[in-house]
Design a protein around this motif. Structure first.
Motif, PDB file in Angstrom:
ATOM      1  N   THR A 158      -5.807   5.853  -1.530  1.00  0.00           N
ATOM      2  CA  THR A 158      -6.659   5.882  -0.348  1.00  0.00           C
ATOM      3  C   THR A 158      -6.214   4.867   0.690  1.00  0.00           C
ATOM      4  O   THR A 158      -6.726   4.840   1.794  1.00  0.00           O
ATOM      5  CB  THR A 158      -8.120   5.606  -0.725  1.00  0.00           C
ATOM      6  OG1 THR A 158      -8.176   4.366  -1.420  1.00  0.00           O
ATOM      7  CG2 THR A 158      -8.657   6.714  -1.614  1.00  0.00           C
ATOM      8  N   THR A 159      -5.297   4.008   0.336  1.00  0.00           N
ATOM      9  CA  THR A 159      -4.699   3.107   1.312  1.00  0.00           C
ATOM     10  C   THR A 159      -3.191   3.263   1.247  1.00  0.00           C
ATOM     11  O   THR A 159      -2.625   3.520   0.191  1.00  0.00           O
ATOM     12  CB  THR A 159      -5.059   1.637   1.037  1.00  0.00           C
ATOM     13  OG1 THR A 159      -4.627   1.294  -0.284  1.00  0.00           O
ATOM     14  CG2 THR A 159      -6.544   1.410   1.156  1.00  0.00           C
ATOM     15  N   GLU A 160      -2.575   3.098   2.380  1.00  0.00           N
ATOM     16  CA  GLU A 160      -1.143   3.308   2.478  1.00  0.00           C
ATOM     17  C   GLU A 160      -0.387   2.108   1.929  1.00  0.00           C
ATOM     18  O   GLU A 160      -0.765   0.971   2.162  1.00  0.00           O
ATOM     19  CB  GLU A 160      -0.797   3.505   3.949  1.00  0.00           C
ATOM     20  CG  GLU A 160       0.627   3.880   4.217  1.00  0.00           C
ATOM     21  CD  GLU A 160       0.864   4.039   5.700  1.00  0.00           C
ATOM     22  OE1 GLU A 160       1.915   3.595   6.186  1.00  0.00           O
ATOM     23  OE2 GLU A 160      -0.019   4.605   6.370  1.00  0.00           O
ATOM     24  N   THR A 161       0.683   2.360   1.180  1.00  0.00           N
ATOM     25  CA  THR A 161       1.538   1.277   0.724  1.00  0.00           C
ATOM     26  C   THR A 161       2.785   1.242   1.592  1.00  0.00           C
ATOM     27  O   THR A 161       3.175   2.238   2.180  1.00  0.00           O
ATOM     28  CB  THR A 161       1.953   1.473  -0.739  1.00  0.00           C
ATOM     29  OG1 THR A 161       2.629   2.727  -0.860  1.00  0.00           O
ATOM     30  CG2 THR A 161       0.746   1.458  -1.647  1.00  0.00           C
ATOM     31  N   GLU A 162       3.388   0.071   1.651  1.00  0.00           N
ATOM     32  CA  GLU A 162       4.537  -0.111   2.506  1.00  0.00           C
ATOM     33  C   GLU A 162       5.810   0.291   1.782  1.00  0.00           C
ATOM     34  O   GLU A 162       6.056  -0.157   0.669  1.00  0.00           O
ATOM     35  CB  GLU A 162       4.636  -1.584   2.913  1.00  0.00           C
ATOM     36  CG  GLU A 162       3.462  -2.089   3.721  1.00  0.00           C
ATOM     37  CD  GLU A 162       3.564  -1.706   5.175  1.00  0.00           C
ATOM     38  OE1 GLU A 162       4.695  -1.700   5.701  1.00  0.00           O
ATOM     39  OE2 GLU A 162       2.528  -1.421   5.782  1.00  0.00           O
ATOM     40  N   PRO A 163       6.645   1.112   2.397  1.00  0.00           N
ATOM     41  CA  PRO A 163       7.959   1.365   1.796  1.00  0.00           C
ATOM     42  C   PRO A 163       8.762   0.077   1.824  1.00  0.00           C
ATOM     43  O   PRO A 163       8.614  -0.736   2.733  1.00  0.00           O
ATOM     44  CB  PRO A 163       8.569   2.427   2.717  1.00  0.00           C
ATOM     45  CG  PRO A 163       7.856   2.271   4.015  1.00  0.00           C
ATOM     46  CD  PRO A 163       6.469   1.801   3.682  1.00  0.00           C
ATOM     47  N   THR A 164       9.601  -0.125   0.825  1.00  0.00           N
ATOM     48  CA  THR A 164      10.305  -1.397   0.721  1.00  0.00           C
ATOM     49  C   THR A 164      11.795  -1.291   0.997  1.00  0.00           C
ATOM     50  O   THR A 164      12.441  -2.302   1.230  1.00  0.00           O
ATOM     51  CB  THR A 164      10.109  -2.019  -0.675  1.00  0.00           C
ATOM     52  OG1 THR A 164      10.629  -1.121  -1.652  1.00  0.00           O
ATOM     53  CG2 THR A 164       8.639  -2.274  -0.938  1.00  0.00           C
ATOM     54  N   THR A 165      12.359  -0.115   0.931  1.00  0.00           N
ATOM     55  CA  THR A 165      13.772   0.041   1.228  1.00  0.00           C
ATOM     56  C   THR A 165      13.937   0.953   2.433  1.00  0.00           C
ATOM     57  O   THR A 165      13.015   1.685   2.811  1.00  0.00           O
ATOM     58  CB  THR A 165      14.534   0.652   0.038  1.00  0.00           C
ATOM     59  OG1 THR A 165      14.080   2.002  -0.152  1.00  0.00           O
ATOM     60  CG2 THR A 165      14.289  -0.141  -1.233  1.00  0.00           C
ATOM     61  N   MET A 166      15.129   0.909   3.009  1.00  0.00           N
ATOM     62  CA  MET A 166      15.351   1.757   4.175  1.00  0.00           C
ATOM     63  C   MET A 166      15.256   3.248   3.843  1.00  0.00           C
ATOM     64  O   MET A 166      14.649   4.004   4.598  1.00  0.00           O
ATOM     65  CB  MET A 166      16.693   1.412   4.818  1.00  0.00           C
ATOM     66  CG  MET A 166      16.703   0.019   5.414  1.00  0.00           C
ATOM     67  SD  MET A 166      18.159  -0.280   6.413  1.00  0.00           S
ATOM     68  CE  MET A 166      18.319  -2.049   6.260  1.00  0.00           C
ATOM     69  N   PRO A 167      15.855   3.707   2.736  1.00  0.00           N
ATOM     70  CA  PRO A 167      15.685   5.135   2.405  1.00  0.00           C
ATOM     71  C   PRO A 167      14.217   5.514   2.207  1.00  0.00           C
ATOM     72  O   PRO A 167      13.786   6.581   2.643  1.00  0.00           O
ATOM     73  CB  PRO A 167      16.490   5.293   1.115  1.00  0.00           C
ATOM     74  CG  PRO A 167      17.549   4.236   1.207  1.00  0.00           C
ATOM     75  CD  PRO A 167      16.864   3.075   1.856  1.00  0.00           C
ATOM     76  N   GLU A 168      13.452   4.637   1.559  1.00  0.00           N
ATOM     77  CA  GLU A 168      12.020   4.916   1.399  1.00  0.00           C
ATOM     78  C   GLU A 168      11.328   4.979   2.750  1.00  0.00           C
ATOM     79  O   GLU A 168      10.427   5.794   2.969  1.00  0.00           O
ATOM     80  CB  GLU A 168      11.359   3.821   0.551  1.00  0.00           C
ATOM     81  CG  GLU A 168      11.671   3.880  -0.927  1.00  0.00           C
ATOM     82  CD  GLU A 168      11.096   2.686  -1.672  1.00  0.00           C
ATOM     83  OE1 GLU A 168      10.382   1.868  -1.047  1.00  0.00           O
ATOM     84  OE2 GLU A 168      11.370   2.568  -2.873  1.00  0.00           O
ATOM     85  N   THR A 169      11.743   4.103   3.636  1.00  0.00           N
ATOM     86  CA  THR A 169      11.150   4.091   4.974  1.00  0.00           C
ATOM     87  C   THR A 169      11.431   5.393   5.703  1.00  0.00           C
ATOM     88  O   THR A 169      10.551   5.951   6.360  1.00  0.00           O
ATOM     89  CB  THR A 169      11.694   2.900   5.779  1.00  0.00           C
ATOM     90  OG1 THR A 169      11.380   1.684   5.095  1.00  0.00           O
ATOM     91  CG2 THR A 169      11.074   2.851   7.166  1.00  0.00           C
ATOM     92  N   LEU A 170      12.634   5.887   5.578  1.00  0.00           N
ATOM     93  CA  LEU A 170      12.976   7.152   6.243  1.00  0.00           C
ATOM     94  C   LEU A 170      12.189   8.314   5.645  1.00  0.00           C
ATOM     95  O   LEU A 170      11.751   9.212   6.372  1.00  0.00           O
ATOM     96  CB  LEU A 170      14.479   7.396   6.147  1.00  0.00           C
ATOM     97  CG  LEU A 170      15.329   6.423   6.977  1.00  0.00           C
ATOM     98  CD1 LEU A 170      16.800   6.594   6.650  1.00  0.00           C
ATOM     99  CD2 LEU A 170      15.101   6.626   8.470  1.00  0.00           C
ATOM    100  N   ASP A 171      12.008   8.303   4.337  1.00  0.00           N
ATOM    101  CA  ASP A 171      11.185   9.352   3.723  1.00  0.00           C
ATOM    102  C   ASP A 171       9.751   9.265   4.222  1.00  0.00           C
ATOM    103  O   ASP A 171       9.100  10.289   4.472  1.00  0.00           O
ATOM    104  CB  ASP A 171      11.218   9.223   2.200  1.00  0.00           C
ATOM    105  CG  ASP A 171      12.530   9.697   1.600  1.00  0.00           C
ATOM    106  OD1 ASP A 171      12.855   9.273   0.477  1.00  0.00           O
ATOM    107  OD2 ASP A 171      13.228  10.499   2.251  1.00  0.00           O
TER     108      ASP A 171
END
Lengths: 272, 341
Positions: A158-171
């Motif tokens: 129910t709350t957003e988590t932060e992507p930690t790597t650049m590939p995760e960020t792009l996804d």
């Protein structure tokens, strides 16, 4: 019969690919109040199926009312209310945003056709698209339930988590762009635009510096997409399909960006 | 409308407390003692539980640093809360007021956010042996700059040469140059805060009004640099590393860097870190961020400026000694005139 099977097979393949992509993103989140049922999909497939049948019936009643009694006697606002009422809404919203957008598109297709006084044949045509989107959505949820049962589907947070790597960020960016289409389909262009702005500032900005070292032209294209092309498309007058085309083009570029960054990461020196 | 929105944003920055925070940061330099950065091999292993609040770093590069620290210290249980820098600073202050401190260390990309926390009296003093590694002028008793970034004026080399760029940021408003800026960008807002400190609110307001009449707005500062390179504007306002990164990917890019002198246009801002809880673990964790290895990594991979002694700055950037940042933040050893790359 064979043609129908081929269509179903291709659709299933598309859904499976969509889910694999979603799984690769590593996280799922939702807006507003979401019931626990979205993390126990299999146990609720029966009720979801009933809800889809109910929705198909209720939307049919609206169209029938239009055919028999005319525009003034038909309340199209109930169509949105029906959709907001069912649990299936959040099940599809949290598991397959592109189909979720299609359902909203279908609802507004019927609603606007009636409000415009379109011929009943046109309204029936829009109704058929809506029904197709609903059943497709149910298929998506059924598939998701299988992934979930196997532990391959992340729990809805129910709350957003932060992507930690650049590939995760792009996804994550790709997923947010799907939400842009969904919000636009909900007739919320300002909300869609806000997602674009936030995604650029809080996600893309963090990766474009590294990406520009790999492909400056690609970054320039995406800069233009985020700050010109997509915002201009979200003017409320562009069709959902056209917005989706812009988003899909961006997602293809983001896939390329991800590949480039993955390769760059392999070459990056170790910290220690 | 754009100007009103921007001024509203500026007011919000003021409400965040950047102005007093900047003063708190500026007032903190300690007596200078110089030591070189040490190697990670010289540090004790980290053990125990540590909660780090991380304000948005350079893509995944800060994450790579943290992963490397965790890998090297298997007995360290590092928990990370990530978020927008300013929001995390506010969270830390709010948690302290509520008596529920959760963070042991706060690492932020912008010293304004660090200043908010320090100004609230939440930062623990750092040992001299730690701060001595930092360059003169960057040694503070209650926070440690990790890496720096310089405000610059990227300019289009097809349209201008360095001599045509004003060496005063205030003179830029009176020039006939077209300007690109990203007023929503956090670093830009720190720049405006610095201008207010140095020039006063009235002069700053006049400058903003004059520039906004002919500035082209971009969403972010890499966009500014790309706009300069495309010739959409003559000059931009941006941190240094965006130009270096663009040129890394596009060596023939039509952009170069110019620097103003002794004003906010040449501000050296720093990502910083503060220890928030007692004990050796938070300060020892900070020591890892100041090692030669971490500093070299961030210099080579993120083009940030190492602020410890004995580590090479990023390739393509003029030496710090040739830059003239504003006096109230200027390290005493900085000399020389403005120079372009």
């Amino acid at each position: 019969m064979q043609a129908k099977y081929s269509v179903q097979k291709r659709r299933g393949l598309g859904l499976a690919i969509g889910f694999v992509t979603l799984l690769a993103a590593g996280q799922v989140f939702a807006n507003g109040a979401i019931g626990d049922h979205v993390n126990e999909l299999k146990a609720h497939i029966g009720s979801y199926t009933e809800e889809v049948s109910w929705l198909v019936g209720k939307y049919g009643e609206v169209v029938d009312s239009y055919e028999k009694k005319g525009q003034k006697a038909t309340d199209t606002n109930v169509m949105v209310e029906y959709w907001e009422e069912v649990d299936f809404h959040s099940a599809i919203e949290t598991n397959y945003v592109p189909v979720y957008a299609n359902i909203w598109q279908g609802i507004f297709g019927v609603k606007q056709a009636i409000e415009a006084g379109a011929p009943i044949a046109k309204v029936r045509e829009e109704q058929a698209k809506l029904n197709q989107a609903l059943w497709q959505g149910l298929g998506a949820v059924k598939l998701a339930s299988q992934f979930q049962e196997k532990g391959l589907l992340a729990k809805v947070q129910t709350t957003e988590t932060e992507p930690t790597t650049m590939p995760e960020t792009l996804d994550d960016i790709k997923h947010r762009l799907d939400r842009v289409v969904a919000k636009y389909a909900e007739k919320l262009p300002e909300a869609a635009t806000n997602i674009v702005h936030d995604t650029y500032l809080h996600r893309f900005e963090g990766v474009e510096g590294a990406l520009i070292e790999q492909d400056a032209a690609l970054v320039e294209d995406l800069e233009k997409d985020f700050n010109v092309t997509l915002p201009q498309a979200l003017d409320g007058k562009t069709s959902v399909d056209d917005v989706r085309k812009v988003v899909e083009a961006m997602q293809a570029k983001l896939d390329k960006a991800k590949s480039l960054l993955l390769e760059a990461e392999k070459k990056r020196k170790d910290v220690f | 409308m754009q100007r009103r929105a921007f001024m509203h944003g500026l007011a919000a920055v003021g409400a965040l407390g950047c102005l007093p925070a900047a003063r708190a940061l500026a007032a903190s330099p300690t007596a200078t003692s110089i030591g070189n950065a040490i190697s990670v091999d010289q540090l004790p292993k980290l053990e125990g539980d540590l909660t780090l609040y991380l304000g948005r770093g350079e893509g995944g590069l800060y994450e790579n640093v943290l992963e490397a620290i965790k890998k090297r210290n298997p007995k360290l249980n590092l928990k990370i809360r990530r978020g927008v820098t300013a929001a995390l600073a506010n969270t830390i202050v709010a948690e302290a007021k509520a008596g529920v401190r959760r963070a042991d260390v706060f690492w932020a990309v912008d010293s304004g956010a660090v200043g908010v926390v320090a100004d609230a009296g939440l930062a623990r003093p750092l040992p001299a042996a730690l701060t001595d590694q930092l360059k003169p002028g960057f040694q503070y008793s209650h926070w440690a700059p990790v890496t720096g970034r310089i405000r610059t004026l990227p300019y289009n080399t097809d349209r201008l040469n360095a001599d045509q760029i004003p060496d005063s940021i205030m003179a830029l408003a009176d020039s006939n140059l077209s300007i690109g800026w990203a007023p929503a960008y956090a670093a830009f807002q720190s720049f405006v805060t610095a201008m207010r400190l140095l020039e006063g609110d009235k002069a700053t307001g006049d400058w903003l009004r004059a520039v906004s009449q002919r500035a082209k707005t971009y969403a972010g500062e890499l966009g500014v640099v790309m706009g300069v390179e495309r010739g959409e504007v003559d000059v931009g306002l941006a941190n240094h590393y965006y130009t270096l990164r663009l040129k890394s990917g596009k060596p023939d890019a039509s952009v170069d860097l110019a620097f103003t002198k002794n004003d906010a246009g040449c501000l050296v801002n720093a990502g910083g870190v503060v220890a928030l809880s007692e004990g050796d673990l938070p300060t020892n964790f900070i020591r890892y961020l100041l090692t030669r290895e971490v500093q070299s990594y961030l210099a080579s991979e993120a083009f940030e400026i190492p602020l410890v002694n004995g580590v090479q700055p990023p390739a393509g950037l003029v030496p710090l000694s040739s830059i003239s940042p504003p006096r109230w933040t200027s390290p005493s050893w900085l000399t020389c005139a403005r120079r372009s790359i």
